[in-house]
Design a protein around this motif. Structure first.
Motif, PDB file in Angstrom:
ATOM      1  N   GLN A  64      37.895  51.794  34.752  1.00  0.00           N
ATOM      2  CA  GLN A  64      36.759  51.347  35.572  1.00  0.00           C
ATOM      3  C   GLN A  64      36.557  52.270  36.777  1.00  0.00           C
ATOM      4  O   GLN A  64      35.426  52.626  37.109  1.00  0.00           O
ATOM      5  CB  GLN A  64      36.991  49.922  36.078  1.00  0.00           C
ATOM      6  CG  GLN A  64      36.898  48.852  35.018  1.00  0.00           C
ATOM      7  CD  GLN A  64      37.240  47.485  35.585  1.00  0.00           C
ATOM      8  OE1 GLN A  64      36.955  47.191  36.731  1.00  0.00           O
ATOM      9  NE2 GLN A  64      37.869  46.660  34.761  1.00  0.00           N
ATOM     10  N   GLN A  67      34.968  55.545  35.847  1.00  0.00           N
ATOM     11  CA  GLN A  67      33.549  55.369  35.520  1.00  0.00           C
ATOM     12  C   GLN A  67      32.690  55.327  36.779  1.00  0.00           C
ATOM     13  O   GLN A  67      31.556  55.778  36.782  1.00  0.00           O
ATOM     14  CB  GLN A  67      33.333  54.084  34.695  1.00  0.00           C
ATOM     15  CG  GLN A  67      34.017  54.081  33.345  1.00  0.00           C
ATOM     16  CD  GLN A  67      33.690  55.302  32.515  1.00  0.00           C
ATOM     17  OE1 GLN A  67      32.542  55.576  32.213  1.00  0.00           O
ATOM     18  NE2 GLN A  67      34.719  56.065  32.175  1.00  0.00           N
ATOM     19  N   GLU A  68      33.245  54.782  37.848  1.00  0.00           N
ATOM     20  CA  GLU A  68      32.504  54.652  39.106  1.00  0.00           C
ATOM     21  C   GLU A  68      32.594  55.892  39.989  1.00  0.00           C
ATOM     22  O   GLU A  68      31.692  56.174  40.757  1.00  0.00           O
ATOM     23  CB  GLU A  68      33.005  53.434  39.899  1.00  0.00           C
ATOM     24  CG  GLU A  68      32.666  52.111  39.277  1.00  0.00           C
ATOM     25  CD  GLU A  68      31.173  51.836  39.205  1.00  0.00           C
ATOM     26  OE1 GLU A  68      30.400  52.381  40.024  1.00  0.00           O
ATOM     27  OE2 GLU A  68      30.773  51.086  38.293  1.00  0.00           O
ATOM     28  N   GLU A  69      33.718  56.577  39.890  1.00  0.00           N
ATOM     29  CA  GLU A  69      33.978  57.692  40.812  1.00  0.00           C
ATOM     30  C   GLU A  69      34.830  58.722  40.089  1.00  0.00           C
ATOM     31  O   GLU A  69      36.039  58.556  39.936  1.00  0.00           O
ATOM     32  CB  GLU A  69      34.701  57.141  42.044  1.00  0.00           C
ATOM     33  CG  GLU A  69      34.862  58.075  43.174  1.00  0.00           C
ATOM     34  CD  GLU A  69      33.581  58.345  43.944  1.00  0.00           C
ATOM     35  OE1 GLU A  69      33.415  59.517  44.344  1.00  0.00           O
ATOM     36  OE2 GLU A  69      32.761  57.445  44.131  1.00  0.00           O
ATOM     37  N   GLU A  98      43.112  48.319  48.443  1.00  0.00           N
ATOM     38  CA  GLU A  98      41.900  48.091  49.240  1.00  0.00           C
ATOM     39  C   GLU A  98      41.822  49.088  50.385  1.00  0.00           C
ATOM     40  O   GLU A  98      40.776  49.675  50.641  1.00  0.00           O
ATOM     41  CB  GLU A  98      41.869  46.670  49.805  1.00  0.00           C
ATOM     42  CG  GLU A  98      41.332  45.645  48.856  1.00  0.00           C
ATOM     43  CD  GLU A  98      41.118  44.321  49.545  1.00  0.00           C
ATOM     44  OE1 GLU A  98      39.962  44.044  49.913  1.00  0.00           O
ATOM     45  OE2 GLU A  98      42.111  43.589  49.719  1.00  0.00           O
ATOM     46  N   ASN A 106      32.729  54.128  48.261  1.00  0.00           N
ATOM     47  CA  ASN A 106      31.899  53.726  47.132  1.00  0.00           C
ATOM     48  C   ASN A 106      32.052  52.213  46.998  1.00  0.00           C
ATOM     49  O   ASN A 106      33.099  51.714  46.612  1.00  0.00           O
ATOM     50  CB  ASN A 106      32.358  54.436  45.856  1.00  0.00           C
ATOM     51  CG  ASN A 106      31.532  54.070  44.641  1.00  0.00           C
ATOM     52  OD1 ASN A 106      30.935  52.997  44.579  1.00  0.00           O
ATOM     53  ND2 ASN A 106      31.518  54.940  43.656  1.00  0.00           N
ATOM     54  N   GLU A 107      30.995  51.490  47.331  1.00  0.00           N
ATOM     55  CA  GLU A 107      31.025  50.027  47.327  1.00  0.00           C
ATOM     56  C   GLU A 107      31.367  49.446  45.952  1.00  0.00           C
ATOM     57  O   GLU A 107      31.871  48.337  45.856  1.00  0.00           O
ATOM     58  CB  GLU A 107      29.686  49.466  47.813  1.00  0.00           C
ATOM     59  CG  GLU A 107      29.419  49.720  49.281  1.00  0.00           C
ATOM     60  CD  GLU A 107      30.428  49.044  50.201  1.00  0.00           C
ATOM     61  OE1 GLU A 107      30.787  47.878  49.956  1.00  0.00           O
ATOM     62  OE2 GLU A 107      30.878  49.705  51.150  1.00  0.00           O
ATOM     63  N   ASN A 108      31.098  50.180  44.881  1.00  0.00           N
ATOM     64  CA  ASN A 108      31.374  49.685  43.538  1.00  0.00           C
ATOM     65  C   ASN A 108      32.873  49.625  43.236  1.00  0.00           C
ATOM     66  O   ASN A 108      33.296  48.969  42.285  1.00  0.00           O
ATOM     67  CB  ASN A 108      30.675  50.543  42.488  1.00  0.00           C
ATOM     68  CG  ASN A 108      29.172  50.450  42.607  1.00  0.00           C
ATOM     69  OD1 ASN A 108      28.619  49.420  42.972  1.00  0.00           O
ATOM     70  ND2 ASN A 108      28.490  51.549  42.310  1.00  0.00           N
ATOM     71  N   ILE A 109      33.670  50.315  44.027  1.00  0.00           N
ATOM     72  CA  ILE A 109      35.119  50.343  43.842  1.00  0.00           C
ATOM     73  C   ILE A 109      35.778  49.110  44.475  1.00  0.00           C
ATOM     74  O   ILE A 109      36.799  48.630  43.999  1.00  0.00           O
ATOM     75  CB  ILE A 109      35.715  51.627  44.475  1.00  0.00           C
ATOM     76  CG1 ILE A 109      35.131  52.868  43.844  1.00  0.00           C
ATOM     77  CG2 ILE A 109      37.231  51.636  44.433  1.00  0.00           C
ATOM     78  CD1 ILE A 109      35.616  53.184  42.474  1.00  0.00           C
ATOM     79  N   PRO A 111      35.297  45.742  44.609  1.00  0.00           N
ATOM     80  CA  PRO A 111      35.670  44.519  43.885  1.00  0.00           C
ATOM     81  C   PRO A 111      36.931  44.664  43.036  1.00  0.00           C
ATOM     82  O   PRO A 111      37.790  43.782  43.042  1.00  0.00           O
ATOM     83  CB  PRO A 111      34.456  44.223  43.000  1.00  0.00           C
ATOM     84  CG  PRO A 111      33.320  44.918  43.663  1.00  0.00           C
ATOM     85  CD  PRO A 111      33.912  46.131  44.322  1.00  0.00           C
TER      86      PRO A 111
END
Length: 128
Positions: A64, A67-69, A98, A106-109, A111
């Protein structure tokens, strides 16, 4: 604080065995292992207390993250240290994902960094 920590009265080897077992129970494997005590003795003839660094990884979360970064691999795996203290206790510390992943911006990371932290805290809480 940039890490999660637990101090235990377990022996160094028992603490290591238990954190490995608990990490596995929450889906993490150990990709890397550094025996810092042995390395420093071999390379520079210096003695330190028992000190291991384990590189823990959960493949689903790693996927995951990539995929985001794309460059997130620089922050992986999650490091876990097992350190023998002079008073006979052992500290097990785990990088706080965290805190570490905030630098990625990257805000998507966020959660799944929180979810990873919860799993790591769960594993750590069951040692000892």
């Amino acid at each position: 604080m940039y890490y999660l920590n637990k101090t235990t009265k377990l022996s160094f080897s028992d603490a290591e065995a238990q954190i490995r077992e608990q990490l596995k129970a929450v889906g993490f494997g150990i990709l890397t292992e550094i025996d810092l005590q042995a390395t420093l003795k071999t390379k520079i003839d210096k003695d330190i207390q028992g000190y291991k660094i384990l590189g823990a990884c959960n493949p689903n979360f790693a996927y995951q993250a990539v995929q985001e970064e794309e460059k997130i691999g620089i922050m992986l795996p999650c490091n876990v240290t097992i350190i023998e203290n002079k008073n006979g206790t052992v500290d097990i510390s785990i990088m706080d994902p965290e805190v570490a992943l905030k630098v990625v911006e990257n805000e998507n990371i966020i959660p799944f960094a929180k979810e990873v932290k919860q799993l790591l805290e769960s594993a750590l809480s069951k040692v000892g």
